[in-house]
Design a protein around this motif. Structure first.
Motif, PDB file in Angstrom:
ATOM      1  N   LEU A  82       0.823  -1.204   0.000  1.00  0.00           N
ATOM      2  CA  LEU A  82       0.000   0.000   0.000  1.00  0.00           C
ATOM      3  C   LEU A  82       0.861   1.259   0.000  1.00  0.00           C
ATOM      4  O   LEU A  82       0.600   2.205  -0.755  1.00  0.00           O
ATOM      5  CB  LEU A  82      -0.931   0.004   1.212  1.00  0.00           C
ATOM      6  N   VAL A  83       1.910   1.276   0.825  1.00  0.00           N
ATOM      7  CA  VAL A  83       2.792   2.448   0.884  1.00  0.00           C
ATOM      8  C   VAL A  83       3.466   2.664  -0.463  1.00  0.00           C
ATOM      9  O   VAL A  83       3.545   3.799  -0.958  1.00  0.00           O
ATOM     10  CB  VAL A  83       3.839   2.295   2.013  1.00  0.00           C
ATOM     11  N   ARG A  84       3.934   1.587  -1.089  1.00  0.00           N
ATOM     12  CA  ARG A  84       4.589   1.724  -2.399  1.00  0.00           C
ATOM     13  C   ARG A  84       3.608   2.237  -3.452  1.00  0.00           C
ATOM     14  O   ARG A  84       3.940   3.109  -4.259  1.00  0.00           O
ATOM     15  CB  ARG A  84       5.196   0.392  -2.813  1.00  0.00           C
ATOM     16  N   ALA A  85       2.387   1.667  -3.439  1.00  0.00           N
ATOM     17  CA  ALA A  85       1.380   2.115  -4.413  1.00  0.00           C
ATOM     18  C   ALA A  85       1.011   3.571  -4.165  1.00  0.00           C
ATOM     19  O   ALA A  85       0.875   4.363  -5.115  1.00  0.00           O
ATOM     20  CB  ALA A  85       0.133   1.228  -4.319  1.00  0.00           C
ATOM     21  N   PHE A  86       0.863   3.949  -2.909  1.00  0.00           N
ATOM     22  CA  PHE A  86       0.521   5.328  -2.585  1.00  0.00           C
ATOM     23  C   PHE A  86       1.651   6.273  -2.979  1.00  0.00           C
ATOM     24  O   PHE A  86       1.414   7.358  -3.520  1.00  0.00           O
ATOM     25  CB  PHE A  86       0.200   5.451  -1.097  1.00  0.00           C
ATOM     26  N   ALA A  87       2.902   5.854  -2.725  1.00  0.00           N
ATOM     27  CA  ALA A  87       4.049   6.682  -3.111  1.00  0.00           C
ATOM     28  C   ALA A  87       4.084   6.863  -4.631  1.00  0.00           C
ATOM     29  O   ALA A  87       4.347   7.968  -5.129  1.00  0.00           O
ATOM     30  CB  ALA A  87       5.345   6.035  -2.616  1.00  0.00           C
ATOM     31  N   TRP A  88       3.823   5.807  -5.381  1.00  0.00           N
ATOM     32  CA  TRP A  88       3.800   5.919  -6.840  1.00  0.00           C
ATOM     33  C   TRP A  88       2.683   6.869  -7.279  1.00  0.00           C
ATOM     34  O   TRP A  88       2.888   7.719  -8.140  1.00  0.00           O
ATOM     35  CB  TRP A  88       3.593   4.531  -7.456  1.00  0.00           C
TER      36      TRP A  88
END
Length: 119
Positions: A82-88
């Motif tokens: 989730l953090v990676r997707a949100f950062a992207w």
């Protein structure tokens, strides 16, 4: 001879009473020793059962902890994703804002640290 017979009878009676006392004492001590041995045998027999119960409890605790650890690992993986997707997603929004001439606000220190280190 009657006096001698009386003396022998008295001595015999006294001897039998003394022998009875010694036998009673020995019987009492034997009963105490038997009771103590019975208790010791009961403790020895109970120990393997107690160990088995302890082992079963330990296995149950271990199984529960493993399940909790597995659940926690799955949650951590999900949150990382989730953090990676949100950062992207935020990076894409920032790129769009800049392409339209809008300067986005500076990210918080923790976000900047994540962008630098990935942690």
């Amino acid at each position: 001879m009657t006096v001698w017979a009386g003396i022998v009878a008295v001595i015999g009676t006294i001897g039998m009473v003394i022998a009875g006392l010694f036998a009673a004492r020995a019987t009492t001590r034997a009963a105490a020793a038997t009771a103590e041995a019975t208790q010791a045998a009961a403790r020895v027999q109970a120990e393997p059962n107690q160990r088995a119960e302890d082992r079963a409890a330990f296995d149950a605790i271990k199984t529960e902890l493993r399940q909790e650890l597995t659940t926690t690992r799955e949650e951590v993986r999900s949150l990382r994703s989730l953090v990676r997707a949100f950062a992207w997603y935020v990076a894409e929004l920032v790129t769009q804002m800049r392409s339209h001439g809008i300067e986005p606000p500076a990210p918080p220190a923790r976000v900047d640290e994540y962008n630098r280190t990935g942690v």
